[in-house]
Design a protein around this motif. Structure first.
Motif, PDB file in Angstrom:
ATOM      1  N   ASP A   3       0.684  -1.310   0.012  1.00  8.66           N
ATOM      2  CA  ASP A   3       0.213  -0.198   0.013  1.00  8.66           C
ATOM      3  C   ASP A   3       0.795   1.196  -0.135  1.00  8.66           C
ATOM      4  O   ASP A   3       0.508   2.229  -0.757  1.00  8.66           O
ATOM      5  CB  ASP A   3      -0.835   0.047   1.168  1.00  8.66           C
ATOM      6  N   GLY A   4       1.835   1.152   0.752  1.00  7.64           N
ATOM      7  CA  GLY A   4       2.806   2.478   0.983  1.00  7.64           C
ATOM      8  C   GLY A   4       3.361   2.708  -0.562  1.00  7.64           C
ATOM      9  O   GLY A   4       3.382   3.842  -0.964  1.00  7.64           O
ATOM     10  N   TRP A   5       3.868   1.526  -1.267  1.00 12.03           N
ATOM     11  CA  TRP A   5       4.389   1.860  -2.537  1.00 12.03           C
ATOM     12  C   TRP A   5       3.334   2.359  -3.517  1.00 12.03           C
ATOM     13  O   TRP A   5       3.778   3.126  -4.361  1.00 12.03           O
ATOM     14  CB  TRP A   5       5.189   0.659  -3.081  1.00 12.03           C
ATOM     15  N   ARG A   6       2.095   1.997  -3.438  1.00 13.14           N
ATOM     16  CA  ARG A   6       0.944   2.328  -4.389  1.00 13.14           C
ATOM     17  C   ARG A   6       0.838   3.740  -4.184  1.00 13.14           C
ATOM     18  O   ARG A   6       0.861   4.375  -5.176  1.00 13.14           O
ATOM     19  CB  ARG A   6      -0.224   1.430  -4.082  1.00 13.14           C
ATOM     20  N   HIS A   7       0.850   4.217  -3.041  1.00 18.83           N
ATOM     21  CA  HIS A   7       0.617   5.651  -2.552  1.00 18.83           C
ATOM     22  C   HIS A   7       1.746   6.542  -3.235  1.00 18.83           C
ATOM     23  O   HIS A   7       1.720   7.512  -3.993  1.00 18.83           O
ATOM     24  CB  HIS A   7       0.391   6.061  -1.431  1.00 18.83           C
ATOM     25  N   ALA A   8       3.209   5.805  -2.930  1.00 14.77           N
ATOM     26  CA  ALA A   8       4.267   6.699  -3.550  1.00 14.77           C
ATOM     27  C   ALA A   8       4.362   6.632  -5.106  1.00 14.77           C
ATOM     28  O   ALA A   8       4.689   7.693  -5.622  1.00 14.77           O
ATOM     29  CB  ALA A   8       5.724   5.968  -2.802  1.00 14.77           C
ATOM     30  N   TYR A   9       4.000   5.639  -5.697  1.00 12.57           N
ATOM     31  CA  TYR A   9       3.897   5.395  -7.059  1.00 12.57           C
ATOM     32  C   TYR A   9       2.942   6.381  -7.708  1.00 12.57           C
ATOM     33  O   TYR A   9       3.240   7.201  -8.834  1.00 12.57           O
ATOM     34  CB  TYR A   9       3.697   4.129  -7.783  1.00 12.57           C
ATOM     35  N   ARG A  10       1.758   6.644  -7.164  1.00 12.25           N
ATOM     36  CA  ARG A  10       0.908   7.505  -7.648  1.00 12.25           C
ATOM     37  C   ARG A  10       1.358   9.176  -7.643  1.00 12.25           C
ATOM     38  O   ARG A  10       1.329   9.838  -8.400  1.00 12.25           O
ATOM     39  CB  ARG A  10      -0.274   7.520  -6.779  1.00 12.25           C
ATOM     40  N   GLN A  11       2.224   9.355  -6.334  1.00 15.38           N
ATOM     41  CA  GLN A  11       2.742  10.741  -6.212  1.00 15.38           C
ATOM     42  C   GLN A  11       3.957  10.745  -7.463  1.00 15.38           C
ATOM     43  O   GLN A  11       4.139  11.946  -7.906  1.00 15.38           O
ATOM     44  CB  GLN A  11       3.312  10.792  -4.840  1.00 15.38           C
ATOM     45  N   TYR A  12       4.557   9.753  -7.767  1.00 14.57           N
ATOM     46  CA  TYR A  12       5.584   9.812  -8.628  1.00 14.57           C
ATOM     47  C   TYR A  12       5.284   9.973  -9.806  1.00 14.57           C
ATOM     48  O   TYR A  12       5.667  10.770 -10.637  1.00 14.57           O
ATOM     49  CB  TYR A  12       6.346   8.426  -8.697  1.00 14.57           C
ATOM     50  N   ARG A  13       3.973   9.381 -10.140  1.00 11.62           N
ATOM     51  CA  ARG A  13       3.496   9.614 -11.483  1.00 11.62           C
ATOM     52  C   ARG A  13       2.773  11.015 -11.598  1.00 11.62           C
ATOM     53  O   ARG A  13       3.047  11.516 -12.665  1.00 11.62           O
ATOM     54  CB  ARG A  13       2.274   8.627 -11.830  1.00 11.62           C
ATOM     55  N   ASN A  14       2.251  11.497 -10.771  1.00 12.72           N
ATOM     56  CA  ASN A  14       1.630  12.844 -10.612  1.00 12.72           C
ATOM     57  C   ASN A  14       3.048  13.725 -10.733  1.00 12.72           C
ATOM     58  O   ASN A  14       2.819  14.838 -11.414  1.00 12.72           O
ATOM     59  CB  ASN A  14       1.182  13.299  -9.213  1.00 12.72           C
ATOM     60  N   SER A  15       4.062  13.579 -10.130  1.00 10.11           N
ATOM     61  CA  SER A  15       5.228  14.610 -10.254  1.00 10.11           C
ATOM     62  C   SER A  15       5.687  14.419 -11.813  1.00 10.11           C
ATOM     63  O   SER A  15       6.096  15.340 -12.227  1.00 10.11           O
ATOM     64  CB  SER A  15       6.454  14.216  -9.190  1.00 10.11           C
ATOM     65  N   LEU A  16       5.865  13.429 -12.092  1.00  6.44           N
ATOM     66  CA  LEU A  16       6.252  13.012 -13.742  1.00  6.44           C
ATOM     67  C   LEU A  16       5.237  13.744 -14.833  1.00  6.44           C
ATOM     68  O   LEU A  16       6.081  14.559 -15.572  1.00  6.44           O
ATOM     69  CB  LEU A  16       6.501  11.635 -13.873  1.00  6.44           C
ATOM     70  N   LEU A  17       4.109  13.907 -14.263  1.00  4.51           N
ATOM     71  CA  LEU A  17       3.297  14.490 -15.326  1.00  4.51           C
ATOM     72  C   LEU A  17       3.537  15.951 -15.198  1.00  4.51           C
ATOM     73  O   LEU A  17       3.409  16.488 -16.333  1.00  4.51           O
ATOM     74  CB  LEU A  17       1.613  14.215 -14.946  1.00  4.51           C
ATOM     75  N   VAL A  18       3.440  16.545 -13.974  1.00  9.59           N
ATOM     76  CA  VAL A  18       4.074  17.937 -13.797  1.00  9.59           C
ATOM     77  C   VAL A  18       5.177  18.214 -14.432  1.00  9.59           C
ATOM     78  O   VAL A  18       5.221  19.276 -15.232  1.00  9.59           O
ATOM     79  CB  VAL A  18       4.101  18.346 -12.363  1.00  9.59           C
ATOM     80  N   TRP A  19       6.173  17.511 -14.780  1.00 12.36           N
ATOM     81  CA  TRP A  19       7.638  17.890 -15.471  1.00 12.36           C
ATOM     82  C   TRP A  19       7.275  17.403 -16.921  1.00 12.36           C
ATOM     83  O   TRP A  19       7.671  18.603 -17.655  1.00 12.36           O
ATOM     84  CB  TRP A  19       8.574  16.720 -14.695  1.00 12.36           C
ATOM     85  N   GLN A  20       6.576  16.724 -17.350  1.00 13.64           N
ATOM     86  CA  GLN A  20       6.119  16.599 -18.695  1.00 13.64           C
ATOM     87  C   GLN A  20       5.514  17.683 -19.090  1.00 13.64           C
ATOM     88  O   GLN A  20       5.659  18.193 -20.334  1.00 13.64           O
ATOM     89  CB  GLN A  20       5.457  15.185 -18.876  1.00 13.64           C
ATOM     90  N   ARG A  21       4.392  18.270 -18.491  1.00 14.36           N
ATOM     91  CA  ARG A  21       3.629  19.305 -18.793  1.00 14.36           C
ATOM     92  C   ARG A  21       4.579  20.693 -18.830  1.00 14.36           C
ATOM     93  O   ARG A  21       4.450  21.664 -19.876  1.00 14.36           O
ATOM     94  CB  ARG A  21       2.467  19.668 -17.953  1.00 14.36           C
ATOM     95  N   ASP A  22       5.535  20.657 -18.095  1.00 14.95           N
ATOM     96  CA  ASP A  22       6.252  21.944 -18.072  1.00 14.95           C
ATOM     97  C   ASP A  22       7.239  21.896 -19.110  1.00 14.95           C
ATOM     98  O   ASP A  22       7.505  22.933 -19.672  1.00 14.95           O
ATOM     99  CB  ASP A  22       7.247  22.119 -16.706  1.00 14.95           C
ATOM    100  N   ASN A  23       7.580  20.823 -19.720  1.00 16.48           N
ATOM    101  CA  ASN A  23       8.426  20.723 -20.810  1.00 16.48           C
ATOM    102  C   ASN A  23       9.801  21.370 -20.729  1.00 16.48           C
ATOM    103  O   ASN A  23      10.312  21.924 -21.828  1.00 16.48           O
ATOM    104  CB  ASN A  23       7.607  21.069 -22.128  1.00 16.48           C
ATOM    105  N   GLY A  24      10.295  21.277 -19.534  1.00 16.96           N
ATOM    106  CA  GLY A  24      11.627  21.979 -19.175  1.00 16.96           C
ATOM    107  C   GLY A  24      11.789  23.360 -19.453  1.00 16.96           C
ATOM    108  O   GLY A  24      12.795  23.956 -19.694  1.00 16.96           O
ATOM    109  N   THR A  25      10.534  24.046 -19.026  1.00 16.61           N
ATOM    110  CA  THR A  25      10.657  25.557 -19.308  1.00 16.61           C
ATOM    111  C   THR A  25      11.137  26.210 -18.158  1.00 16.61           C
ATOM    112  O   THR A  25      11.600  27.524 -17.995  1.00 16.61           O
ATOM    113  CB  THR A  25       9.199  26.071 -19.736  1.00 16.61           C
ATOM    114  N   SER A  26      10.345  25.854 -16.942  1.00 17.71           N
ATOM    115  CA  SER A  26      10.664  26.332 -15.617  1.00 17.71           C
ATOM    116  C   SER A  26      10.939  25.452 -14.439  1.00 17.71           C
ATOM    117  O   SER A  26      11.360  26.127 -13.438  1.00 17.71           O
ATOM    118  CB  SER A  26       9.527  27.310 -15.240  1.00 17.71           C
TER     119      SER A  26
END
Length: 524
Positions: free
Chosen positions: A187-210
């Motif tokens: 369960d701990g890993w599932r929560h952490a992995y969701r947060q990891y995916r959310n962070s990755l999505l933020v990074w991809q949307r930013d596209n290295g601009t800021s």
């Protein structure tokens, strides 16, 4: 930008803490573990994490890399998923002279964000944004705030540096499994992995601009000193590529002693707030506009400090815009709802002024910056209210606001005057507004037009939207009040052959209206 081995590291950058780590392990279960030194700055607050950093001496190579950022009083958010090292990095930064704090509420004791509206995790990201805006004007050193969720990054105010600790997935999974404070569970890993995916999505949307990403890879040596070295290097690289941010921090340094000052180009130096253009206010007559050519390049919101009398004046002007409708006989003259403890519709966070309103322009603009480059652009806001979405756009070349309510126009104009912002605000009835003739009367053609929610309050919204699109403006930013009212608005632009791209769903309204959605409308 991804910071991975961009510069040769000192050979000993990750070896200095080994001896101290062994010392910490040997002392963990005796009185040494309770030493105030080992828990300095709250670095091990209630966690069973490794506290050897409190004993490790700073490295000269990291000090030299980060010293210019201390001199410029950089304020940075450190974000990422659980167990990515955010709290540890904030603790280590404190040993190099940075002020440090934690986004997460403490397990006991006072919460530093409670004074900005946070109650536990409730309103925490808004409180952090408000606190960070205040810190930009108050801190006398660099400031690092750790333990921010990765998805909070787009909510950071203007000029906050954003560092995302996001290793490759295999590296992250290994770190999470080894983390002593949470242990390992499915369960701990599932929560952490969701947060990891959310962070990755933020990074991809930013596209290295800021956002500066620290991306550790397999078989690479990693330690807090190396991560801090990478973060400082990444922030400097970002500033070098972002002139308006570089100029903002150049004006915060103290020459000639500052090493940061040596990086500042001539156009960033020697400008005082009063040298930038002034503000204008007029009733719209569809002709030319005074002061339309006033430049707004690299405006610095912190270079002007409002006096106590000016701050009180701003408060009263904003409060005067609240409550009911301007004229109940008219159906489209909506005004700010009265929200206890709030100042008008827009939060105003400029210089030393930090007044919280119903909605947060900085939070909304930081999301828009992931899709739009505002630097050097001309922006028009139709239905601008008190001008908050323009006041916080320091990087644009010109800004013009049109609003029906004269009280809102008065407040917007006075704020622009106090902070020497070359903005101009005009009273206009958007039911009879002619974008073609109005935009022709401006010195420079608009690059971007804001139309936020006015489709719900302007009776002739369809004709207005069609007329805006027919001016040939390259970009329209549309916010709809809800899906029911928004559907015909989106269809109007699509029927004209325009491309409509979803940007975000609003989460900044203190009244709880999270049904608003923002779109970017461009030629197909």
């Amino acid at each position: 930008m991804s910071i991975v081995g961009t510069e040769a590291y000192p050979q000993d950058i990750c070896s200095g803490g080994g001896e101290m780590k062994n010392l910490w392990a040997s002392q963990r279960n005796n009185k040494g573990a309770a030493s105030p030194l080992l828990h300095s700055r709250g670095g091990c607050k209630g966690k069973t994490q490794d506290c050897s950093l409190a004993l490790s001496p700073p490295l000269g190579s990291v000090s030299l890399k980060c010293l210019p950022l201390l001199e410029a009083r950089i304020v940075a958010w450190i974000g990422g998923p659980p167990a990515s090292g955010k709290s540890t990095l904030a603790l280590r930064a404190a040993q190099y002279g940075f002020l440090s704090a934690d986004c997460e509420p403490p397990s006991s004791g006072p919460d530093w964000l409670s004074g900005f509206g946070a109650v536990g995790m409730t309103n925490r990201v808004l409180a952090l944004a408000n606190a960070s805006s205040w810190l930009l004007g108050a801190t006398t050193s660099g400031m690092v705030v750790g333990s921010c969720y990765g998805e909070w990054m787009p909510s950071s105010p203007a000029h906050i540096m954003r560092v995302l600790l996001l290793p490759e997935q295999g590296v992250y999974q290994q770190r999470h499994q080894q983390r002593g404070s949470t242990g390992w569970s499915t369960d701990g890993w599932r929560h952490a992995y969701r947060q990891y995916r959310n962070s990755l999505l933020v990074w991809q949307r930013d596209n290295g601009t800021s956002i500066i990403r620290i991306q550790d890879r397999p078989n690479e040596t990693s330690c807090p000193d190396k991560t801090l070295f990478d973060a400082c290097e990444g922030i400097m690289a970002h500033l070098d590529k972002t002139p308006h941010e570089l100029c903002f921090y150049c004006r915060r340094t103290r020459p000639p002693q500052s090493a940061f000052w040596l990086r500042c180009p001539p156009e960033c130096l020697g400008r005082e707030g009063g040298e930038r253009g002034g503000a204008g206010h007029a009733s719209h007559e569809g002709a030319s506009f005074p002061g339309a050519s006033s430049p707004r390049a690299d405006s610095d919101h912190s270079s002007k400090v409002a006096t106590p009398a000016e701050m009180e004046e701003i408060k009263q002007l904003l409060l005067a815009t609240q409550g009911g409708r301007l004229d109940r006989s008219a159906t489209h003259n909506w005004r700010n709802p009265s929200v206890p403890g709030r100042y008008g519709y827009h939060s105003i966070q400029i210089g030393n002024v930090n007044l919280v309103g119903q909605r947060n322009p900085n939070e909304r603009l930081n999301i828009l910056r992931s899709f739009l480059n505002f630097t050097g652009k001309v922006v028009v806001d139709l239905g601008c209210n008190v001008g908050g979405m323009l006041h916080h756009l320091a990087e644009v070349k010109h800004a013009y606001g049109f609003e029906f309510d004269p009280r809102c126009v008065k407040a917007a104009t006075r704020i622009a005057e106090i902070f020497h912002l070359p903005e101009h605000f005009y009273q206009a009835n958007l039911n009879t507004f002619d974008p073609n003739s109005t935009f022709r009367g401006l010195e420079h053609a608009p690059d971007i037009v804001f139309v936020f929610n006015i489709g719900s309050w302007v009776g002739q919204w369809q004709q207005l939207y069609q007329a805006i699109a027919n001016t040939g403006v390259p970009m329209i930013v549309l916010e709809t009040n809800n899906d029911k009212e928004g559907a015909p608005q989106l269809r109007t632009f699509r029927d004209m052959g325009r491309k409509v791209q979803f940007i975000s769903q609003a989460k900044d309204d203190v009244t709880g209206n999270f049904r608003r959605k923002t779109y970017l409308v461009t030629p197909a």
